[in-house]
Design an enzyme around this catalytic site. Sequence first.
Site, PDB file in Angstrom:
ATOM      1  N   ARG A  85       8.839  -7.750   4.461  1.00 13.97           N
ATOM      2  CA  ARG A  85       7.718  -8.370   3.695  1.00 13.97           C
ATOM      3  C   ARG A  85       7.775  -8.025   2.311  1.00 13.97           C
ATOM      4  O   ARG A  85       8.074  -6.753   1.965  1.00 13.97           O
ATOM      5  CB  ARG A  85       6.293  -7.896   4.428  1.00 13.97           C
ATOM      6  CG  ARG A  85       5.019  -7.960   3.752  1.00 13.97           C
ATOM      7  CD  ARG A  85       3.902  -7.468   4.167  1.00 13.97           C
ATOM      8  NE  ARG A  85       2.812  -7.903   3.520  1.00 13.97           N
ATOM      9  CZ  ARG A  85       2.025  -7.198   2.797  1.00 13.97           C
ATOM     10  NH1 ARG A  85       2.143  -5.615   3.020  1.00 13.97           N
ATOM     11  NH2 ARG A  85       0.853  -7.564   2.119  1.00 13.97           N
ATOM     12  N   HIS A 129       0.037  -9.860  -4.409  1.00 14.78           N
ATOM     13  CA  HIS A 129      -0.156  -8.350  -4.309  1.00 14.78           C
ATOM     14  C   HIS A 129      -0.325  -7.844  -5.767  1.00 14.78           C
ATOM     15  O   HIS A 129       0.333  -7.164  -6.262  1.00 14.78           O
ATOM     16  CB  HIS A 129       1.378  -8.001  -3.699  1.00 14.78           C
ATOM     17  CG  HIS A 129       1.095  -6.514  -3.179  1.00 14.78           C
ATOM     18  ND1 HIS A 129       1.712  -6.418  -1.903  1.00 14.78           N
ATOM     19  CD2 HIS A 129       0.686  -5.494  -3.679  1.00 14.78           C
ATOM     20  CE1 HIS A 129       1.541  -4.930  -1.601  1.00 14.78           C
ATOM     21  NE2 HIS A 129       0.887  -4.440  -2.679  1.00 14.78           N
ATOM     22  N   GLU A 174      -4.757  -6.825   0.589  1.00 10.04           N
ATOM     23  CA  GLU A 174      -5.786  -5.857   0.424  1.00 10.04           C
ATOM     24  C   GLU A 174      -6.961  -5.980  -0.743  1.00 10.04           C
ATOM     25  O   GLU A 174      -6.986  -5.618  -1.729  1.00 10.04           O
ATOM     26  CB  GLU A 174      -5.177  -4.354  -0.073  1.00 10.04           C
ATOM     27  CG  GLU A 174      -4.192  -3.859   1.035  1.00 10.04           C
ATOM     28  CD  GLU A 174      -3.765  -2.303   0.836  1.00 10.04           C
ATOM     29  OE1 GLU A 174      -4.293  -1.718  -0.401  1.00 10.04           O
ATOM     30  OE2 GLU A 174      -3.297  -1.630   1.444  1.00 10.04           O
ATOM     31  N   ASN A 299      -2.911  -3.146   6.924  1.00 10.42           N
ATOM     32  CA  ASN A 299      -2.530  -2.017   6.551  1.00 10.42           C
ATOM     33  C   ASN A 299      -3.210  -0.850   6.794  1.00 10.42           C
ATOM     34  O   ASN A 299      -4.418  -0.687   6.504  1.00 10.42           O
ATOM     35  CB  ASN A 299      -2.597  -2.055   4.982  1.00 10.42           C
ATOM     36  CG  ASN A 299      -1.424  -2.971   4.406  1.00 10.42           C
ATOM     37  OD1 ASN A 299      -1.030  -3.720   5.000  1.00 10.42           O
ATOM     38  ND2 ASN A 299      -1.417  -3.462   3.063  1.00 10.42           N
ATOM     39  N   TYR A 301      -3.272   3.409   6.668  1.00 12.43           N
ATOM     40  CA  TYR A 301      -2.722   4.730   6.290  1.00 12.43           C
ATOM     41  C   TYR A 301      -3.408   5.873   6.706  1.00 12.43           C
ATOM     42  O   TYR A 301      -2.826   7.005   7.136  1.00 12.43           O
ATOM     43  CB  TYR A 301      -2.975   4.610   4.963  1.00 12.43           C
ATOM     44  CG  TYR A 301      -1.574   3.804   4.037  1.00 12.43           C
ATOM     45  CD1 TYR A 301      -0.393   4.349   3.906  1.00 12.43           C
ATOM     46  CD2 TYR A 301      -2.111   2.512   3.854  1.00 12.43           C
ATOM     47  CE1 TYR A 301       0.576   3.291   3.299  1.00 12.43           C
ATOM     48  CE2 TYR A 301      -1.016   1.537   3.436  1.00 12.43           C
ATOM     49  CZ  TYR A 301       0.280   1.985   3.086  1.00 12.43           C
ATOM     50  OH  TYR A 301       1.344   1.239   2.558  1.00 12.43           O
ATOM     51  N   GLU A 368       1.736  -2.864   6.747  1.00 13.60           N
ATOM     52  CA  GLU A 368       1.951  -1.680   6.005  1.00 13.60           C
ATOM     53  C   GLU A 368       1.238  -0.470   6.680  1.00 13.60           C
ATOM     54  O   GLU A 368       0.293  -0.367   7.137  1.00 13.60           O
ATOM     55  CB  GLU A 368       1.343  -1.752   4.653  1.00 13.60           C
ATOM     56  CG  GLU A 368       1.883  -2.404   3.465  1.00 13.60           C
ATOM     57  CD  GLU A 368       1.205  -2.321   2.114  1.00 13.60           C
ATOM     58  OE1 GLU A 368       0.846  -1.151   1.885  1.00 13.60           O
ATOM     59  OE2 GLU A 368       1.069  -3.252   1.438  1.00 13.60           O
TER      60      GLU A 368
HETATM   61  C1  NOJ Z   1      -1.154  -0.395  -0.080  1.00 11.60           C
HETATM   62  C2  NOJ Z   1      -0.602  -1.119  -1.172  1.00 11.60           C
HETATM   63  O1  NOJ Z   1      -0.311  -2.514  -0.464  1.00 11.60           O
HETATM   64  C3  NOJ Z   1       0.795  -1.071  -1.700  1.00 11.60           C
HETATM   65  O2  NOJ Z   1       0.978  -1.608  -2.811  1.00 11.60           O
HETATM   66  C4  NOJ Z   1       0.788   0.899  -2.084  1.00 11.60           C
HETATM   67  O3  NOJ Z   1       1.887   1.034  -2.654  1.00 11.60           O
HETATM   68  C5  NOJ Z   1       0.575   1.113  -0.835  1.00 11.60           C
HETATM   69  N1  NOJ Z   1      -0.521   0.955  -0.160  1.00 11.60           N
HETATM   70  C6  NOJ Z   1       0.647   2.963  -0.785  1.00 11.60           C
HETATM   71  O4  NOJ Z   1      -0.444   3.227  -1.618  1.00 11.60           O
END
Ligand code: NOJ
Length: 467
Positions: A85, A129, A174, A299, A301, A368
């Site tokens: 991606r 992005h 995002e 995404n 995290y 992500e």
């Molecule tokens: C989400 C973002 O899409 C990406 O650009 C970023 O580097 C990562 N999170 C880590 O923060």
Amino acid sequence: MTVDSGQPKNNLYFPDDFLFGTATAAYQTEGAVSEDGRGISIWDTFCLKPGKTYRGDNGDIACDSYHRIDEDLDLLNNLNLNAYRFSLAWPRILPNGTGSINQKGIDHYNRLIDGLLERGIAPAATIYHWDLPQALEDKGGWLNRDTAQYLADYAAICADVFGDRVDRFVTINEPQIVAKLGYRVGIHAPGVADPIKGGIATHHVMLAHGLATQAIKASKNGSVPVGITVDLTDVVSLDPKSDEEGIQIDREVNGLYLEPVLLGKYPEINQIEMLPPDHVILGNDMEITSTEIDFIGINYYQPHIIRPLGNREIRFDEYEYYGHPTIVGVKPPEMPLTDMGWLVDAGGLERVLKKVDSMTKKPIYITENGCAVSDYVDPTGAIHDNERISYLQDHLVACWRSINQGINLKGYYHWSLLDNFEWAAGYSKRFGIVYVDFLTQKRIPKDSALFYSEVAKSKMITVNPPK
Ligand code: NOJ
């Protein structure tokens, strides 16, 4: 489809067509910001402002990926990955955001896409992005409703020229970060810190997603799958007294971006300044934001853990929660933290997947997931990033468990292939499975790359059998 083919219990098999990829974004990796007719983006401008990024770092050179396409493609290939991606830089394709097309920008992405296909790697292209052309920022950026249409026009061009070969388009990466960090809090470009403007930007970004989806579907390659990538978190309340607040936070950080796409409405949020003001939501906007998509990208995290503030003081492992004075965010000391200070909890990924699955049966991709680690090259030339391996392992197991529970998860993209420009944190945070020495641009696969490569090759992950 075989998920668990009767092998010993500690070998977890993924479906044959599961995608194992990595993700990157143009401004974070390409460099070559003044080459071949690329226009200026808001991030070029933002990085020049004192104090906005770590040590004044910028994306001028980044990973120099613009000049190293073949090397990076071979890297992907050697790692056995079957998906990649990347994002298309709007200012490379339309230097002024609208108007004349820069053929050299198109040529660049054609080389990348064709190179991926030659190696059997499925290309997923993100249209936006975060690198808005500065010329559009000068007209008001995401506060200007016209920007939504400009993005759709640019998406139509991308669909016409790349849509015959990409596996999927992600319209916007995002939306929350675009609106919240760019306009509400101001720590990302263009650096506006105004809650009302945050709400306006939110709606224009969601509208842009809907218009872009329609534009791609109306293009000559209209059958190419289109979706959006939302960043989601798992909101966990540690005390029944903060449950109600937890529901509100879930709507603010997840629902605000999911519901316009999947349900055609914004959620009910008590703190109305989080919402787009009524006057910017016109006519059939919500029908547009909820134009049917073909998949949803997530995404993930970290979770957000909260407790009521009560009359206790905020402890060292807690933080004030934006907009919620009666609760605090908690980072329980027993839970690992990444180098970003983000909590590690793969269970949160499972819960997020379950939630999205309850809202849509469309295919889901983890577009992500990853962690920053303070990696270093040891005297033997190796990078032993055990924290990343364990993060990757646990999150892949969460994916496998979700698939086994019937969730329509089709692929996983690790963030990131390479260490790269981490926005306001500059080059101080390393997210790659491949180490980049920014002095020489040498790429060195970390231990996590070797681990992930084995998983991708065997489509299987091994977990310790229960004792
Ligand atoms: C989400 C973002 O899409 C990406 O650009 C970023 O580097 C990562 N999170 C880590 O923060």
